[in-house]
Scaffold this motif. Structure first.
Motif, PDB file in Angstrom:
ATOM      1  N   PHE A   1       0.827  -1.196   0.000  1.00 52.93           N
ATOM      2  CA  PHE A   1       0.000   0.000   0.000  1.00 52.93           C
ATOM      3  C   PHE A   1       0.861   1.245   0.000  1.00 52.93           C
ATOM      4  O   PHE A   1       1.901   1.290   0.642  1.00 52.93           O
ATOM      5  CB  PHE A   1      -0.883   0.049   1.262  1.00 52.93           C
TER       6      PHE A   1
ATOM      7  N   TYR B   1      -7.761   6.991   4.178  1.00 52.46           N
ATOM      8  CA  TYR B   1      -8.849   6.058   4.494  1.00 52.46           C
ATOM      9  C   TYR B   1      -8.703   5.365   5.842  1.00 52.46           C
ATOM     10  O   TYR B   1      -9.573   4.604   6.239  1.00 52.46           O
ATOM     11  CB  TYR B   1      -8.970   5.002   3.389  1.00 52.46           C
ATOM     12  N   GLY B   2      -7.619   5.621   6.548  1.00 52.76           N
ATOM     13  CA  GLY B   2      -7.428   5.034   7.868  1.00 52.76           C
ATOM     14  C   GLY B   2      -6.627   3.742   7.814  1.00 52.76           C
ATOM     15  O   GLY B   2      -6.410   3.165   6.751  1.00 52.76           O
ATOM     16  N   ASN B   3      -6.199   3.309   8.983  1.00 51.97           N
ATOM     17  CA  ASN B   3      -5.396   2.091   9.116  1.00 51.97           C
ATOM     18  C   ASN B   3      -6.277   0.848   9.083  1.00 51.97           C
ATOM     19  O   ASN B   3      -7.496   0.936   8.997  1.00 51.97           O
ATOM     20  CB  ASN B   3      -4.605   2.137  10.431  1.00 51.97           C
ATOM     21  N   PHE B   4      -5.636  -0.308   9.199  1.00 52.04           N
ATOM     22  CA  PHE B   4      -6.365  -1.567   9.330  1.00 52.04           C
ATOM     23  C   PHE B   4      -7.225  -1.507  10.588  1.00 52.04           C
ATOM     24  O   PHE B   4      -6.833  -0.917  11.590  1.00 52.04           O
ATOM     25  CB  PHE B   4      -5.392  -2.746   9.449  1.00 52.04           C
TER      26      PHE B   4
ATOM     27  N   LYS C   1       1.497   4.852   1.414  1.00 57.24           N
ATOM     28  CA  LYS C   1       1.217   5.456   2.718  1.00 57.24           C
ATOM     29  C   LYS C   1       0.050   6.442   2.666  1.00 57.24           C
ATOM     30  O   LYS C   1      -0.712   6.580   3.616  1.00 57.24           O
ATOM     31  CB  LYS C   1       2.485   6.153   3.224  1.00 57.24           C
TER      32      LYS C   1
ATOM     33  N   ASN D   1     -10.034  -4.322   5.064  1.00 61.81           N
ATOM     34  CA  ASN D   1      -9.316  -3.165   4.543  1.00 61.81           C
ATOM     35  C   ASN D   1      -9.463  -3.083   3.022  1.00 61.81           C
ATOM     36  O   ASN D   1      -9.716  -2.008   2.472  1.00 61.81           O
ATOM     37  CB  ASN D   1      -7.841  -3.238   4.941  1.00 61.81           C
TER      38      ASN D   1
ATOM     39  N   PHE E   1      -3.426   5.130   3.735  1.00 61.01           N
ATOM     40  CA  PHE E   1      -3.707   5.057   5.169  1.00 61.01           C
ATOM     41  C   PHE E   1      -4.046   6.434   5.724  1.00 61.01           C
ATOM     42  O   PHE E   1      -4.916   6.562   6.586  1.00 61.01           O
ATOM     43  CB  PHE E   1      -2.525   4.450   5.925  1.00 61.01           C
ATOM     44  N   LYS E   2      -3.387   7.455   5.233  1.00 63.87           N
ATOM     45  CA  LYS E   2      -3.695   8.810   5.684  1.00 63.87           C
ATOM     46  C   LYS E   2      -5.116   9.209   5.295  1.00 63.87           C
ATOM     47  O   LYS E   2      -5.824   9.838   6.063  1.00 63.87           O
ATOM     48  CB  LYS E   2      -2.690   9.808   5.114  1.00 63.87           C
TER      49      LYS E   2
END
Length: 118
Positions: free
Chosen positions: A18, A26-29, A20, A41, A23-24
């Motif tokens: 992925f 859509y968020g983390n696992f 980075k 995810n 994650f910023k």
């Protein structure tokens, strides 16, 4: 892609890479899932129109007998599987097309039926 991923988790989490920025944005696992954290995810990303691409290179050697494989029937795996169906798939489907049969975890039976194919 969401429809295909809703039927089966065919993307191995161990070979998924992925950026980075995803994650910023859509968020983390989701850490509420103990065993199958990659599937929800991926569902979240495709619901947000993120394209998942296939790269045809070998990146790891992988055993198929671990706790996080579909062959495993541990309570933790089945709990994650059920919660993914209930929280990550059904709310985004037309509910009237689905029926759900759930028995106590001791019996380890989960049945989801798409009535459109009956």
């Amino acid at each position: 892609m969401f429809k295909m991923l809703s039927k089966e988790n065919f993307i191995s989490g161990s070979v998924t890479y992925f950026d980075k920025s995803l994650f910023k944005k859509y968020g983390n696992f989701n850490e509420n899932y103990r065993i199958i954290e990659d599937w929800p995810n991926n569902l979240k990303l495709v619901r947000n129109n993120i394209k998942i691409e296939f790269v045809d290179i070998v990146t790891i050697a992988y055993r198929l007998n671990g706790e996080s494989t579909a062959n495993c029937k541990s309570k933790a795996y089945l709990s994650d599987y059920l919660n993914i169906i209930l929280n990550e798939i059904l709310p985004y489907q037309k509910i009237e097309h689905f029926s759900c049969e759930i028995q106590p975890m001791e019996n380890k039976k989960i049945k989801i039926t798409d009535k459109r194919s009956i």
